[in-house]
Scaffold this motif. Structure first.
Motif, short mmCIF file in Angstrom:
data_model
loop_
_atom_site.label_atom_id
_atom_site.label_comp_id
_atom_site.label_asym_id
_atom_site.label_seq_id
_atom_site.Cartn_x
_atom_site.Cartn_y
_atom_site.Cartn_z
N ASP A 137 11.58 -21.33 19.96
CA ASP A 137 11.13 -19.93 19.98
C ASP A 137 12.24 -18.99 19.49
OD1 ASP A 137 8.79 -20.94 21.06
OD2 ASP A 137 9.20 -20.22 23.09
N GLY A 138 13.46 -19.24 19.96
CA GLY A 138 14.59 -18.42 19.51
C GLY A 138 14.85 -18.59 18.03
N ALA A 139 14.80 -19.83 17.56
CA ALA A 139 15.03 -20.10 16.13
C ALA A 139 14.02 -19.38 15.26
CB ALA A 139 14.99 -21.60 15.88
N THR A 140 12.77 -19.35 15.70
CA THR A 140 11.73 -18.65 14.93
C THR A 140 12.10 -17.19 14.74
OG1 THR A 140 10.01 -20.16 15.71
CG2 THR A 140 9.29 -17.99 14.94
N TRP A 165 15.20 -15.74 15.01
CA TRP A 165 16.40 -15.61 14.19
C TRP A 165 16.06 -15.84 12.71
CZ3 TRP A 165 21.55 -14.46 15.31
CH2 TRP A 165 21.83 -14.22 16.65
N ARG A 166 15.23 -16.84 12.42
CA ARG A 166 14.84 -17.10 11.02
C ARG A 166 14.02 -15.95 10.45
NH1 ARG A 166 13.52 -23.04 12.83
NH2 ARG A 166 15.49 -24.06 12.25
N LYS A 167 13.14 -15.40 11.27
CA LYS A 167 12.32 -14.26 10.84
C LYS A 167 13.20 -13.13 10.30
CE LYS A 167 9.48 -10.64 12.98
NZ LYS A 167 8.90 -10.18 14.26
N HIS A 168 14.37 -12.99 10.88
CA HIS A 168 15.26 -11.89 10.49
C HIS A 168 16.42 -12.33 9.60
CE1 HIS A 168 13.00 -9.06 12.82
NE2 HIS A 168 13.08 -9.85 13.88
N GLY A 169 16.34 -13.54 9.02
CA GLY A 169 17.27 -13.91 7.96
C GLY A 169 18.31 -14.97 8.24
N ALA A 170 18.38 -15.50 9.45
CA ALA A 170 19.40 -16.51 9.76
C ALA A 170 18.93 -17.90 9.35
CB ALA A 170 19.72 -16.51 11.24
N ASP A 171 19.87 -18.73 8.98
CA ASP A 171 19.64 -20.16 8.79
C ASP A 171 20.05 -20.81 10.11
OD1 ASP A 171 19.43 -22.79 7.92
OD2 ASP A 171 21.32 -22.73 6.82
N GLY A 186 17.94 -6.75 17.21
CA GLY A 186 18.08 -5.73 18.24
C GLY A 186 16.92 -4.75 18.28
N ALA A 187 16.26 -4.56 17.14
CA ALA A 187 15.15 -3.62 17.05
C ALA A 187 13.79 -4.30 17.27
CB ALA A 187 15.16 -2.94 15.68
N ASP A 188 13.77 -5.61 17.39
CA ASP A 188 12.52 -6.36 17.50
C ASP A 188 12.13 -6.54 18.97
OD1 ASP A 188 10.42 -8.18 17.46
OD2 ASP A 188 11.35 -9.48 15.95
N PRO A 189 11.03 -5.91 19.41
CA PRO A 189 10.59 -6.06 20.80
C PRO A 189 10.33 -7.52 21.17
CG PRO A 189 9.32 -4.35 19.70
CD PRO A 189 10.15 -5.03 18.65
N ALA A 190 9.91 -8.32 20.22
CA ALA A 190 9.65 -9.74 20.49
C ALA A 190 10.94 -10.46 20.87
CB ALA A 190 9.01 -10.41 19.27
N PHE A 191 12.08 -10.03 20.31
CA PHE A 191 13.35 -10.66 20.67
C PHE A 191 13.75 -10.29 22.09
CE2 PHE A 191 18.04 -11.11 20.55
CZ PHE A 191 18.09 -12.47 20.28
N ALA A 192 13.53 -9.06 22.48
CA ALA A 192 13.82 -8.64 23.86
C ALA A 192 12.94 -9.41 24.84
CB ALA A 192 13.60 -7.14 24.01
N PHE A 248 11.68 -12.39 24.31
CA PHE A 248 12.18 -13.77 24.30
C PHE A 248 13.41 -13.89 25.21
CE2 PHE A 248 15.58 -16.45 22.61
CZ PHE A 248 15.05 -17.69 22.93
N GLN A 249 14.33 -12.95 25.11
CA GLN A 249 15.54 -13.00 25.93
C GLN A 249 15.18 -12.98 27.43
OE1 GLN A 249 17.95 -14.18 24.40
NE2 GLN A 249 19.39 -12.59 23.82
N ALA A 250 14.23 -12.15 27.79
CA ALA A 250 13.80 -12.06 29.19
C ALA A 250 13.16 -13.39 29.63
CB ALA A 250 12.83 -10.91 29.38
N LYS A 251 12.33 -13.96 28.76
CA LYS A 251 11.68 -15.24 29.05
C LYS A 251 12.72 -16.35 29.21
CE LYS A 251 8.54 -18.56 26.85
NZ LYS A 251 7.73 -18.81 25.64
N ARG A 252 13.71 -16.37 28.34
CA ARG A 252 14.75 -17.39 28.38
C ARG A 252 15.57 -17.28 29.68
NH1 ARG A 252 19.90 -17.37 27.49
NH2 ARG A 252 19.90 -15.25 26.69
N LEU A 253 15.93 -16.08 30.05
CA LEU A 253 16.69 -15.88 31.28
C LEU A 253 15.88 -16.24 32.52
CD1 LEU A 253 18.56 -12.57 30.42
CD2 LEU A 253 19.57 -14.84 30.70
N LYS A 254 14.61 -15.84 32.52
CA LYS A 254 13.73 -16.13 33.66
C LYS A 254 13.53 -17.63 33.83
CE LYS A 254 9.28 -15.00 35.67
NZ LYS A 254 8.00 -14.33 35.49
N ALA A 255 13.49 -18.37 32.72
CA ALA A 255 13.29 -19.82 32.79
C ALA A 255 14.43 -20.51 33.53
CB ALA A 255 13.14 -20.40 31.38
N GLY A 256 15.64 -19.97 33.43
CA GLY A 256 16.79 -20.50 34.17
C GLY A 256 17.08 -21.97 33.93
N GLN A 257 16.88 -22.43 32.71
CA GLN A 257 17.03 -23.85 32.41
C GLN A 257 18.45 -24.28 32.06
OE1 GLN A 257 14.35 -26.34 32.40
NE2 GLN A 257 13.69 -24.69 33.74
N SER A 258 19.26 -23.35 31.60
CA SER A 258 20.61 -23.72 31.18
C SER A 258 21.59 -22.59 31.43
CB SER A 258 20.62 -24.11 29.69
OG SER A 258 20.16 -23.06 28.89
#
Length: 119
Positions: free
Chosen positions: A43-46, A48-54, A88-94, A96-106
């Protein structure tokens, strides 16, 4: 270093920005679910790629065995800046960050940023 060598080095960098690599290393918490960790990485990779990262994701097998590394590469410092601004401007990234933190997996281990140096 002579002025001639310094000038030649400066001239070789004109119009050329060095590449950038970011690395985020994490360690699964005891009892975590690997499938969830991998899905969060996808989900995170999607995003980051959407906004230009490899992007790549890997299991560390030396030194910090058991860790996972999320790596984002950019062709230039400028591309890196554009990607971070867009994330930083993408609400979907915010979300995702909340979902990742809430999951508490790592747990975060470390992060690095390297800027290419021509040699």
């Amino acid at each position: 270093m002579t002025n001639r060598v310094i000038w030649r080095h400066h001239f070789s960098l004109v119009g050329k920005m060095p590449a950038v690599v970011m690395q985020f290393v994490s360690h699964p918490r005891p009892g975590s679910d690997l499938a969830t960790i991998l899905q969060l990485a996808k989900d995170g990779a999607t995003l980051w790629r959407k906004h230009g990262a490899d992007v790549s994701y890997g299991s560390v097998i030396g030194g910090e065995v058991g860790n996972y590394a999320f790596v984002a590469r950019f062709d230039s410092v400028e591309a890196y800046g554009r990607t971070l601004a867009a994330l930083g401007a993408d609400p979907a990234f915010a979300e995702f960050q909340a979902k990742r933190l809430k999951a508490g997996q790592s747990d975060w281990v470390r992060s690095n940023m390297a800027i290419q140096v021509d040699i």
